[in-house]
Design an enzyme around this catalytic site. Structure first.
Site, mmCIF file in Angstrom:
data_model
loop_
_atom_site.group_PDB
_atom_site.id
_atom_site.type_symbol
_atom_site.label_atom_id
_atom_site.label_comp_id
_atom_site.label_asym_id
_atom_site.label_seq_id
_atom_site.Cartn_x
_atom_site.Cartn_y
_atom_site.Cartn_z
ATOM 1 N N ASP A 1 0.844 -1.140 0.217
ATOM 2 C CA ASP A 1 -0.080 -0.136 -0.048
ATOM 3 C C ASP A 1 0.822 1.252 0.045
ATOM 4 O O ASP A 1 2.025 1.296 0.562
ATOM 5 C CB ASP A 1 -0.891 0.068 1.326
ATOM 6 C CG ASP A 1 -2.051 0.638 1.034
ATOM 7 O OD1 ASP A 1 -2.403 1.457 0.119
ATOM 8 O OD2 ASP A 1 -2.808 1.125 2.079
ATOM 9 N N ASN B 1 -10.300 -3.532 -6.732
ATOM 10 C CA ASN B 1 -9.561 -2.608 -7.467
ATOM 11 C C ASN B 1 -10.228 -2.182 -8.832
ATOM 12 O O ASN B 1 -9.900 -1.217 -9.372
ATOM 13 C CB ASN B 1 -8.082 -2.923 -7.756
ATOM 14 C CG ASN B 1 -7.240 -3.016 -6.504
ATOM 15 O OD1 ASN B 1 -6.132 -3.600 -6.317
ATOM 16 N ND2 ASN B 1 -7.828 -2.069 -5.500
#
Ligand code: FPP
Length: 245
Positions: free
Chosen positions: A23, A71
């Site tokens: 991340d 996503n």
């Protein structure tokens, strides 16, 4: 501040499997006034370094969360940019991965990926299938709940076909229906960029994993960050639900 150095790592207690939630690529780019995709590009380089640095200390498996089932909801430009980047990396790094003894596998709903990406990964599997220094498991179009749903569907099909009794469905049996039952479960789950969430990653397999969260943004994740994470892991007492004195 941590004073741990890489020499503090005990070579006898290296985690066999490290899973990573990579991340902070977007934040890394934003801080530099760069497009988000540049953050992902630098993230791919950080992953390449991680695989080799991990192999060097004896880690057997890295599972990297490259693209989650959620996503797809990002802006179309970012989705297509990420798909292109993953395909580019899967092609451009193949020779390097062969040379480094890396076996490439993927986790996720493969059949939903763009055909060219499926073709490239199929080439990667085939070309690296005899490598045995480290496994790189790329989680792409991966969702932890989807993985459990897929396992449940497989079990249900076996019941309908009369090959399985519902009473024989247990923890061990379902583990065998996950995407990679041959891999050890993650000992250590690393998340970068400070977020304290699991984000639908390896929900089944991380039941007893040790979690390590660092503020480092993924593109900056270096060899020393890896060593600090492993040293931290080695300081934990793993209890697996039992009492450990
Ligand atoms: C999360 O950062 C990262 C991702 C969704 C993508 C990870 C992908 C790579 C590192 C690309 C390379 C992968 C391979 C296998 C070649 P974010 O965009 O959510 O960051 P932010 O929270 O700071 O916005």
């Amino acid at each position: 501040m941590s004073t741990k150095k890489h020499t503090d790592i005990d070579p006898e207690r290296i985690p066999a499997h490290i899973a990573v939630i990579m991340d902070g690529n977007g934040r890394w780019a934003r801080r530099r006034g760069l497009p988000r995709l540049e953050g992902h590009r630098r993230g791919y380089k950080a992953l390449k370094n991680l695989v080799v640095n991990a192999a060097d200390i004896g880690v057997e498996v890295i599972t990297a969360y490259a693209f989650s089932s959620e996503n797809w909801n990002r802006p179309a430009e970012e989705v297509s940019g990420l798909m292109k980047l993953i395909r580019y990396a899967a092609k451009a790094e193949l020779n390097y991965m062969k040379k480094e003894g890396v076996r490439i596998v993927t986790s996720g709903r493969f059949y939903e990926l763009p055909q060219e990406l499926q073709d490239q990964f199929n080439e990667d599997y085939e070309e690296t299938k005899n490598n045995n220094r480290i496994v790189l498991n790329i989680a792409v179009n991966y969702g932890g709940r989807n993985e459990i749903v897929d396992a449940a569907r497989s079990a249900a099909r076996m019941v309908v076909e009369g090959k399985l009794s519902p009473d024989d469905i247990d923890d061990k049996m379902l583990s065998g229906l996950m995407y990679h039952p041959e891999l050890p479960e993650p000992d250590l789950l690393i998340r970068t960029a400070g977020e304290m969430r699991v984000s639908n990653f390896l929900l089944w397999e991380t039941a007893y994993s040790e979690l390590y969260v660092t503020e480092t943004l993924w593109p900056d994740f270096s060899k020393s960050d890896l060593y600090v994470a492993v040293a931290d892991y080695q300081g934990r007492t793993r209890k697996f639900g039992k009492v450990v004195e």
